[in-house]
Design an enzyme around this catalytic site. Sequence first.
Site, PDB file in Angstrom:
ATOM      1  CE  LYS A   1       5.893   3.557   0.578  1.00 52.63           C
ATOM      2  NZ  LYS A   1       5.839   4.908   0.389  1.00 52.63           N
TER       3      LYS A   1
ATOM      4  NE  ARG B   1       4.783   4.852  -5.766  1.00 51.26           N
ATOM      5  CZ  ARG B   1       6.018   4.640  -5.016  1.00 51.26           C
ATOM      6  NH1 ARG B   1       6.356   3.304  -4.981  1.00 51.26           N
ATOM      7  NH2 ARG B   1       6.717   5.508  -4.723  1.00 51.26           N
TER       8      ARG B   1
ATOM      9  NE  ARG C   1      14.227   8.981   1.466  1.00 49.49           N
ATOM     10  CZ  ARG C   1      13.285   8.262   1.176  1.00 49.49           C
ATOM     11  NH1 ARG C   1      12.678   7.495   1.959  1.00 49.49           N
ATOM     12  NH2 ARG C   1      12.639   8.545   0.025  1.00 49.49           N
TER      13      ARG C   1
ATOM     14  NE  ARG D   1      15.146   7.437  -3.159  1.00 48.98           N
ATOM     15  CZ  ARG D   1      13.867   7.095  -2.959  1.00 48.98           C
ATOM     16  NH1 ARG D   1      13.812   6.247  -1.932  1.00 48.98           N
ATOM     17  NH2 ARG D   1      12.602   7.304  -3.652  1.00 48.98           N
TER      18      ARG D   1
ATOM     19  NE  ARG E   1       9.697  10.551  -4.658  1.00 51.34           N
ATOM     20  CZ  ARG E   1      10.935  10.673  -3.588  1.00 51.34           C
ATOM     21  NH1 ARG E   1      11.613  11.535  -3.880  1.00 51.34           N
ATOM     22  NH2 ARG E   1      10.774   9.519  -2.851  1.00 51.34           N
TER      23      ARG E   1
HETATM   24  P1  AMP Z   1       9.904   4.589  -3.671  1.00 55.95           P
HETATM   25  O1  AMP Z   1      11.370   4.162  -3.371  1.00 55.95           O
HETATM   26  O2  AMP Z   1       9.031   3.746  -3.245  1.00 55.95           O
HETATM   27  O3  AMP Z   1       9.878   5.891  -3.183  1.00 55.95           O
HETATM   28  O4  AMP Z   1       9.867   4.676  -5.359  1.00 55.95           O
HETATM   29  C1  AMP Z   1      10.845   5.525  -6.030  1.00 55.95           C
HETATM   30  C2  AMP Z   1      10.399   5.761  -7.479  1.00 55.95           C
HETATM   31  O5  AMP Z   1      10.341   4.355  -8.175  1.00 55.95           O
HETATM   32  C3  AMP Z   1       8.926   6.225  -7.437  1.00 55.95           C
HETATM   33  O6  AMP Z   1       8.857   7.670  -7.568  1.00 55.95           O
HETATM   34  C4  AMP Z   1       8.628   5.638  -9.008  1.00 55.95           C
HETATM   35  O7  AMP Z   1       8.884   6.460 -10.115  1.00 55.95           O
HETATM   36  C5  AMP Z   1       9.147   4.330  -9.134  1.00 55.95           C
HETATM   37  N1  AMP Z   1       8.369   3.167  -8.483  1.00 55.95           N
HETATM   38  C6  AMP Z   1       8.449   2.609  -7.520  1.00 55.95           C
HETATM   39  N2  AMP Z   1       7.663   1.580  -7.287  1.00 55.95           N
HETATM   40  C7  AMP Z   1       6.731   1.633  -8.104  1.00 55.95           C
HETATM   41  C8  AMP Z   1       5.271   1.194  -8.580  1.00 55.95           C
HETATM   42  N3  AMP Z   1       4.972   0.452  -7.891  1.00 55.95           N
HETATM   43  N4  AMP Z   1       4.938   1.800  -9.695  1.00 55.95           N
HETATM   44  C9  AMP Z   1       5.642   2.774 -10.419  1.00 55.95           C
HETATM   45  N5  AMP Z   1       6.515   3.321 -10.002  1.00 55.95           N
HETATM   46  C10 AMP Z   1       7.218   2.856  -8.963  1.00 55.95           C
END
Ligand code: AMP
Length: 190
Positions: free
Chosen positions: A14, A89, A128, A134, A146
Amino acid sequence: MKNIVLFGPPGAGKGTQADILKEKYQLVHISTGDVFRFNIKNQTDLGTLAKSYMDKGHLVPDEVTINMLNAEVEKNPDANGFIFDGFPRTEAQATALATLMDEKNSQINAMVALEVDDEVLVGRLLERGKSSGRADDANEGVIRERIAEYYRKTDILKDFYQKQDKYYGVNGVGSIEEITVRLSQVFDTL
Ligand code: AMP
């Protein structure tokens, strides 16, 4: 105005695709994960709270995430449209996003989902993790949590948008360029 939810499990691509498509379609890209990571780096209270969930592979609570997303949208009053990456989400987040768009006399035009098999996702995220810095990419247990969290809370949003005839699935396996072409074919119809 085009407002698009770029959807898919962790590691679907994404962020990579949103970076390309925002330039191509002149849209503002909002990644909730990036905003949380920015807050962690700057040691804000929001960052400290978010980190406690993110390190376990769990979602940050809805209220906190929705407030943050609203603030990010408000920072861009002149936007031509948005690419939402990593939001919504949960069903509560999807409903909040619909309300927010409504208040702006706008709407979500589409959810465009990148479809990738789970084992490919795990492989991509581990790869990654070698360079992303990260914490949540560095550990296979957290990566699998996740993905599990995605199936528990997020995957159902396909139905939410399908019911509104706004769901578009795209094969997320291939080169970055191939996937951009597939996504663009959908974006061009919106
Ligand atoms: P991402 O970068 O989208 O993979 O998000 C990394 C982490 O941030 C996720 O595993 C969640 O812990 C948190 N996170 C990101 N977006 C959301 C969301 N819309 N709702 C809840 N937690 C989020």
